[in-house]
Each structure stands twice: as structure tokens, then as C-alpha cells.
Write an enzyme that holds these catalytic residues in place. Structure first.
Site, PDB file in Angstrom:
ATOM      1  N   GLY A  12      47.817  36.576  24.894  1.00  0.00           N
ATOM      2  CA  GLY A  12      47.815  35.326  25.648  1.00  0.00           C
ATOM      3  C   GLY A  12      48.912  35.167  26.678  1.00  0.00           C
ATOM      4  O   GLY A  12      49.314  34.042  26.995  1.00  0.00           O
ATOM      5  N   SER A  13      49.387  36.268  27.260  1.00  0.00           N
ATOM      6  CA  SER A  13      50.465  36.101  28.250  1.00  0.00           C
ATOM      7  C   SER A  13      49.958  35.424  29.528  1.00  0.00           C
ATOM      8  O   SER A  13      50.683  34.636  30.143  1.00  0.00           O
ATOM      9  CB  SER A  13      51.149  37.439  28.566  1.00  0.00           C
ATOM     10  OG  SER A  13      50.306  38.284  29.305  1.00  0.00           O
ATOM     11  N   ASN A  14      48.723  35.687  29.914  1.00  0.00           N
ATOM     12  CA  ASN A  14      48.172  34.981  31.083  1.00  0.00           C
ATOM     13  C   ASN A  14      48.029  33.491  30.787  1.00  0.00           C
ATOM     14  O   ASN A  14      48.359  32.649  31.628  1.00  0.00           O
ATOM     15  CB  ASN A  14      46.818  35.572  31.487  1.00  0.00           C
ATOM     16  CG  ASN A  14      46.983  36.805  32.348  1.00  0.00           C
ATOM     17  OD1 ASN A  14      47.373  36.711  33.504  1.00  0.00           O
ATOM     18  ND2 ASN A  14      46.731  37.974  31.771  1.00  0.00           N
ATOM     19  N   LEU A  90      37.479  38.749  24.921  1.00  0.00           N
ATOM     20  CA  LEU A  90      36.743  40.019  24.824  1.00  0.00           C
ATOM     21  C   LEU A  90      35.250  39.874  24.533  1.00  0.00           C
ATOM     22  O   LEU A  90      34.512  40.851  24.595  1.00  0.00           O
ATOM     23  CB  LEU A  90      37.378  40.902  23.746  1.00  0.00           C
ATOM     24  CG  LEU A  90      38.823  41.339  24.054  1.00  0.00           C
ATOM     25  CD1 LEU A  90      39.350  42.244  22.953  1.00  0.00           C
ATOM     26  CD2 LEU A  90      38.903  42.036  25.408  1.00  0.00           C
ATOM     27  N   LYS A  91      34.804  38.689  24.224  1.00  0.00           N
ATOM     28  CA  LYS A  91      33.373  38.530  23.930  1.00  0.00           C
ATOM     29  C   LYS A  91      32.607  38.139  25.188  1.00  0.00           C
ATOM     30  O   LYS A  91      33.155  37.541  26.104  1.00  0.00           O
ATOM     31  CB  LYS A  91      33.172  37.445  22.856  1.00  0.00           C
ATOM     32  CG  LYS A  91      33.756  37.821  21.513  1.00  0.00           C
ATOM     33  CD  LYS A  91      32.945  38.929  20.870  1.00  0.00           C
ATOM     34  CE  LYS A  91      33.473  39.344  19.510  1.00  0.00           C
ATOM     35  NZ  LYS A  91      34.584  40.283  19.507  1.00  0.00           N
ATOM     36  N   ILE A  93      30.281  35.977  27.382  1.00  0.00           N
ATOM     37  CA  ILE A  93      29.974  34.546  27.409  1.00  0.00           C
ATOM     38  C   ILE A  93      28.449  34.394  27.334  1.00  0.00           C
ATOM     39  O   ILE A  93      27.727  34.962  28.157  1.00  0.00           O
ATOM     40  CB  ILE A  93      30.516  33.892  28.705  1.00  0.00           C
ATOM     41  CG1 ILE A  93      32.037  34.067  28.813  1.00  0.00           C
ATOM     42  CG2 ILE A  93      30.135  32.417  28.764  1.00  0.00           C
ATOM     43  CD1 ILE A  93      32.834  33.388  27.727  1.00  0.00           C
ATOM     44  N   HIS A 109      40.565  40.539  35.688  1.00  0.00           N
ATOM     45  CA  HIS A 109      40.347  41.927  35.289  1.00  0.00           C
ATOM     46  C   HIS A 109      41.514  42.764  35.838  1.00  0.00           C
ATOM     47  O   HIS A 109      41.859  42.627  37.018  1.00  0.00           O
ATOM     48  CB  HIS A 109      39.015  42.435  35.851  1.00  0.00           C
ATOM     49  CG  HIS A 109      38.669  43.791  35.350  1.00  0.00           C
ATOM     50  ND1 HIS A 109      38.164  44.016  34.085  1.00  0.00           N
ATOM     51  CD2 HIS A 109      38.784  45.012  35.925  1.00  0.00           C
ATOM     52  CE1 HIS A 109      37.981  45.314  33.907  1.00  0.00           C
ATOM     53  NE2 HIS A 109      38.343  45.938  35.001  1.00  0.00           N
ATOM     54  N   ASP A 150      31.958  41.823  34.185  1.00  0.00           N
ATOM     55  CA  ASP A 150      32.809  42.162  35.349  1.00  0.00           C
ATOM     56  C   ASP A 150      32.057  42.268  36.674  1.00  0.00           C
ATOM     57  O   ASP A 150      32.504  42.941  37.599  1.00  0.00           O
ATOM     58  CB  ASP A 150      33.551  43.504  35.107  1.00  0.00           C
ATOM     59  CG  ASP A 150      34.469  43.446  33.906  1.00  0.00           C
ATOM     60  OD1 ASP A 150      35.012  42.359  33.620  1.00  0.00           O
ATOM     61  OD2 ASP A 150      34.656  44.490  33.248  1.00  0.00           O
ATOM     62  N   GLU A 179      49.141  39.969  37.601  1.00  0.00           N
ATOM     63  CA  GLU A 179      48.148  39.067  36.996  1.00  0.00           C
ATOM     64  C   GLU A 179      48.742  37.674  36.795  1.00  0.00           C
ATOM     65  O   GLU A 179      48.100  36.661  37.077  1.00  0.00           O
ATOM     66  CB  GLU A 179      47.720  39.591  35.614  1.00  0.00           C
ATOM     67  CG  GLU A 179      46.885  40.841  35.652  1.00  0.00           C
ATOM     68  CD  GLU A 179      46.348  41.192  34.259  1.00  0.00           C
ATOM     69  OE1 GLU A 179      45.833  40.305  33.564  1.00  0.00           O
ATOM     70  OE2 GLU A 179      46.462  42.365  33.868  1.00  0.00           O
TER      71      GLU A 179
HETATM   72  C1  GRF Z   1      44.966  41.192  30.783  1.00  0.00           C
HETATM   73  O1  GRF Z   1      45.333  42.465  31.247  1.00  0.00           O
HETATM   74  C2  GRF Z   1      43.701  40.728  31.446  1.00  0.00           C
HETATM   75  O2  GRF Z   1      43.548  41.186  32.740  1.00  0.00           O
HETATM   76  C3  GRF Z   1      42.625  41.324  30.580  1.00  0.00           C
HETATM   77  O3  GRF Z   1      43.139  41.268  29.276  1.00  0.00           O
HETATM   78  C4  GRF Z   1      44.562  41.246  29.307  1.00  0.00           C
HETATM   79  C5  GRF Z   1      44.998  40.035  28.563  1.00  0.00           C
HETATM   80  O4  GRF Z   1      46.397  39.957  28.438  1.00  0.00           O
HETATM   81  N1  GRF Z   1      41.369  40.646  30.801  1.00  0.00           N
HETATM   82  P1  GRF Z   1      47.059  38.623  27.882  1.00  0.00           P
HETATM   83  O5  GRF Z   1      46.377  38.304  26.545  1.00  0.00           O
HETATM   84  O6  GRF Z   1      46.823  37.542  28.881  1.00  0.00           O
HETATM   85  O7  GRF Z   1      48.499  38.948  27.699  1.00  0.00           O
END
Ligand code: GRF
Length: 207
Positions: A12-14, A90-91, A93, A109, A150, A179
Site C-alpha cells: 500500500g505505498s501508493n 491484484l484481482k 474488477i 502499472h 492493463d 509512481e
Molecule cells: C506498484 O508497483 C503498482 O504499480 C502495482 O503494484 C505495486 C503496488 O505497490 N500495480 P504498493 O502496494 O502501492 O506499494
């Protein structure tokens, strides 16, 4: 103010960066809830620490993708969600969710689509494939989500040189930093600017 639901399966860093940018007033939105399919997702801890309601909904609990979608939509309508932001989710939608949220679901992505994407191309696999290909440039793509992995219309991309990276992990680290910046920029853009989707192209007005 737009109501956002973040979907995340991992660390969940994003999600964290988007939340912080919203808190700093950089994006006119509220993260109303976090939806995950993984009860061990690190994103859950961050959401709980910040009093964001969390929901673990896993497709295995349902006997069809349609029912999985209905369970997701129950949460989305409870919070009057305007936009879905996928952040390492990862699932797939479900089609019924894509239909209701047509051109209101974003994904990030960690490569330059349409290369290095598609089913099974996620996380470290993407960077391994980029590394093995010998490509000298990689990058980040933010796109709208349709019913294919994608393949939705691209909102924005940023390329970077990866000539100096000696392992897939080094590429991943370099890409991730970008990102964290680009996703918030893209969210701000789709929330505040008018755009049209023509075929697979996103066209912003007055650009
Ligand atoms: C990121 O590299 C994103 O592009 C991909 O999955 C990763 C998730 O990273 N879809 P985080 O969980 O946001 O750290």
C-alpha cells in the site's frame, strides 16, 4: 470533493502517498474506504491507523464474478463513491463494476503499457520481464480500467532511463518513486479536468 475508494492487495505505498497528498489539500477528494482481497495486506494497517473504513472482500467467497461485483458495489454505494483507485490490487474488477464505473476506475502499472502488461504481469514479474528484455527505458502508466487486464485508455505515462539498474529490484525501486508522484498527479487531473474517451484514447479538453 469527490469520494474515492482505494483497492489494494499489498503493502500500500501508493495508497499512503495518495492519502498524504489528499491530507495536504493537493487533491480535492476524500478516501472513504479501502477494499482489499487480502486480509494480510499492509494497506489495511495504514487504513486502520488513519480511521479509513476497511473491507476485505475476496472473490473466493462468491460463486460468480457477478456476485463478487455486487458485494463490492454494496460498499461503493454505501459511501457514494465517485471514483475507484486501484493501488496494487491484484484481482480482476468484475464486469458489472466496470459497467457502473465506466471511465471512473484508475489503475497504475509499473511499466510503459502496452508493453509488459496483461494477465499475470504484476509486481516483481513486470520488472523481471523488463530487465530480461534488455530495455533501456521503463516507466509508469496510469490508465482507466476496462474489462481487459492493463488494456484500458491511458491517462498519463512517465518514462525513465534504467540503464544504470543492475537488477530487477533496482528497476522496481526507481519506478516506484515515480509512481508515488505520478499517481497523485493523474488523480488530480481526472478529478478536475474534463476529458473524453475516444476509442482507446483519453483526450483532455484545452490541452
Ligand atoms: C506498484 O508497483 C503498482 O504499480 C502495482 O503494484 C505495486 C503496488 O505497490 N500495480 P504498493 O502496494 O502501492 O506499494
Amino acid at each position: 470533493m469527490k469520494n474515492i475508494a482505494v483497492f489494494a492487495s499489498g503493502r500500500g505505498s501508493n495508497f499512503k502517498h495518495i492519502y498524504q497528498n489528499i491530507q495536504q489539500g493537493k487533491i480535492p477528494a476524500i478516501i472513504k474506504c479501502l477494499i482489499t482481497d487480502n486480509h494480510k495486506a499492509g494497506a489495511l494497517d495504514f487504513a486502520r491507523e488513519n480511521a479509513i473504513p476497511t473491507f476485505t472482500i475476496s472473490p473466493q467467497e462468491f460463486n460468480s464474478s457477478h456476485k463478487f461485483g455486487q458485494a463490492i458495489m454494496e460498499v461503493l454505494s454505501r459511501f457514494s463513491i465517485d471514483w475507484i483507485v486501484l493501488a496494487g490490487y491484484l484481482k480482476k474488477i468484475p464486469d458489472n463494476v466496470v459497467a457502473v464505473y465506466s471511465n471512473r476506475i484508475l489503475n497504475i502499472h509499473p511499466a510503459l503499457l502496452p508493453a509488459f502488461g496483461g494477465k499475470g504481469m504484476y509486481g516483481s514479474r513486470v520488472h523481471q520481464a523488463v530487465f530480461a528484455s534488455g530495455a533501456k527505458i521503463s516507466g509508469v502508466t496510469v490508465h482507466l480500467v476496462n474489462t481487459e487486464y492493463d488494456a484500458g485508455p491511458i491517462v498519463t505515462q512517465r518514462a525513465m532511463e534504467i540503464d544504470d539498474c543492475r537488477t530487477p529490484e533496482e528497476i522496481a525501486a526507481k519506478v516506484l518513486k515515480v509512481e508515488h508522484i505520478l499517481y497523485s498527479e493523474a488523480i488530480l487531473k481526472v478529478l478536475t479536468k474534463k476529458f473524453e474517451v475516444r476509442g482507446n484514447r483519453v483526450e483532455f479538453k484545452n490541452e
